[in-house]
Scaffold this active site. Structure first.
Site, PDB file in Angstrom:
ATOM      1  N   ASP A  70       3.120 -13.650   4.387  1.00  0.00           N
ATOM      2  CA  ASP A  70       3.296 -13.349   2.973  1.00  0.00           C
ATOM      3  C   ASP A  70       3.750 -14.614   2.233  1.00  0.00           C
ATOM      4  OD1 ASP A  70       3.444 -11.018   0.932  1.00  0.00           O
ATOM      5  OD2 ASP A  70       5.455 -11.883   0.796  1.00  0.00           O
TER       6      ASP A  70
ATOM      7  N   HIS B 296      -0.137  -4.485   5.423  1.00  0.00           N
ATOM      8  CA  HIS B 296       0.451  -5.783   5.074  1.00  0.00           C
ATOM      9  C   HIS B 296       1.626  -6.130   5.987  1.00  0.00           C
ATOM     10  CE1 HIS B 296       1.658  -9.141   2.553  1.00  0.00           C
ATOM     11  NE2 HIS B 296       2.894  -8.664   2.554  1.00  0.00           N
TER      12      HIS B 296
END
Length: 342
Positions: free
Chosen positions: A122, A320
């Site tokens: 991320d 994610h």
């Protein structure tokens, strides 16, 4: 069965601090060394950079695995998070500044100056690619999750313009504008817990069981206390996250979303130099099948930036939060990639 994982306050890691020269900023990082009986000397050092909204413990399933390979592991709480300083000004959070900060952590643990392996996720991946651009001599290999490399841009554009082109990232505007920050920092620990649960896949109880976080919109700040528990994070770990985020609130983590124009301004000189730039180290990018904001096709054409080769992988069933959602698959891919360095 999930692989071995660090727990909050795990004795396998030690806690360290460093004040960055010419600043008033102090970083906290975890340091883990492999078993000295099996590995009298670490085979290499790995620096792991977490994303938003996470902590060094976000790599909990990877650290024991990396230790089993004989690797020494450094895991900072990034700026604004955990026990690291959380300055109020967004300018402190530029990727150029953060890259400089990482060099001092690397050199404190690795005074010989030997380059390290870099693992990122991320926002940690955004930073990791820039760290390797600004300080290539410190990095000997990169494995990144969910965020592909994108070269420096030759034009400064606003976050609003960026979201017009990429509406699936609308949550970033909500973060930058302070709406969530105001609601969470001014509320109870239960509101903070609700926000963290929403980020980690919790469901909105009164909205038919839909995801409480929508990348196009963000979160409904009026309903944070109604969000159900995360399916990915245990109660013990969530309790730890709530306590860590209670220390400084969430302005620091949100400041990362207020740096677009600062970063682009910083990178204008790099954009000219990097037109034909290629990383001179092996790299791997791992994307996932269930992240609507970051689809695997974002890696199309990325190979041209890697002189030593780029391994591209997709974990179709992962969200994610791949590091904790599918840790077995993550560790398998990381282990295969790292064999060339062991």
């Amino acid at each position: 069965m999930s692989p071995d994982a660090l727990t909050p306050h795990d004795p396998r890691v030690t806690h360290h601090y460093i004040t960055i020269p010419s600043t008033s900023l102090t970083y906290h990082y975890l340091l883990a060394n492999p078993d000295s009986a099996s590995f009298p000397h670490p085979t290499a050092t790995v620096l792991l950079l977490h994303g938003w909204p996470d902590l060094s413990l976000g790599w909990r399933y990877q650290v024991p695995f990396l230790l089993s390979l004989g690797l020494r592991v450094i895991i900072p709480d990034m700026l604004g998070y955990g026990l690291t300083s959380a300055p109020s000004s967004p300018s402190e959070y530029s990727l150029k500044n953060l890259s400089f900060h990482m060099t001092h952590i690397i050199r404190q643990v690795n005074p010989s100056g030997q380059p390290v392996l870099l693992g990122t996720h991320d926002w940690g991946a955004f930073l990791g690619w820039r760290l390797a651009l600004y300080y290539p001599e410190l990095i000997k290999g990169i494995f990144a999750f969910c965020i592909p490399y994108s070269p420096p841009e030759t034009k400064v554009t606003s976050l609003e313009e960026h979201i017009e082109r990429h509406p699936e990232l609308g949550y970033q505007l909500q973060n930058a504008r302070g709406e969530v920050e105001e609601a969470v920092n001014g509320g109870s620990k239960e509101r903070l817990r609700g926000w963290l649960n929403a980020m980690f896949g919790g469901l909105a109880k009164e909205d038919g069981g839909v995801m409480a976080f929508d990348p196009w919109k963000g979160v409904d700040v009026a309903k944070l206390e109604e969000v159900g528990g995360s399916p990915l994070v245990s109660e013990e770990v969530m309790d730890f996250y709530v306590e860590e985020y209670s220390r400084n609130g969430i302005r620091g983590p949100m400041n990362w979303y207020r740096t677009r124009e600062i970063n682009l301004e910083d990178e204008l000189p790099l954009a000219e130099k990097c037109e034909n730039w290629q990383f001179q180290v092996p790299a791997m990018i791992v994307m996932v099948g269930h992240d609507p904001a970051l689809p695997p096709e974002l890696t199309d054409g990325m190979e041209k930036y890697f002189a030593k080769g780029l391994r591209k992988e997709v974990i179709p069933e992962a969200s994610h939060w791949v590091l904790i959602h599918t840790p077995e698959e993550v560790n398998k891919l990381v282990g295969e990639f790292l064999q060339q360095f062991l």
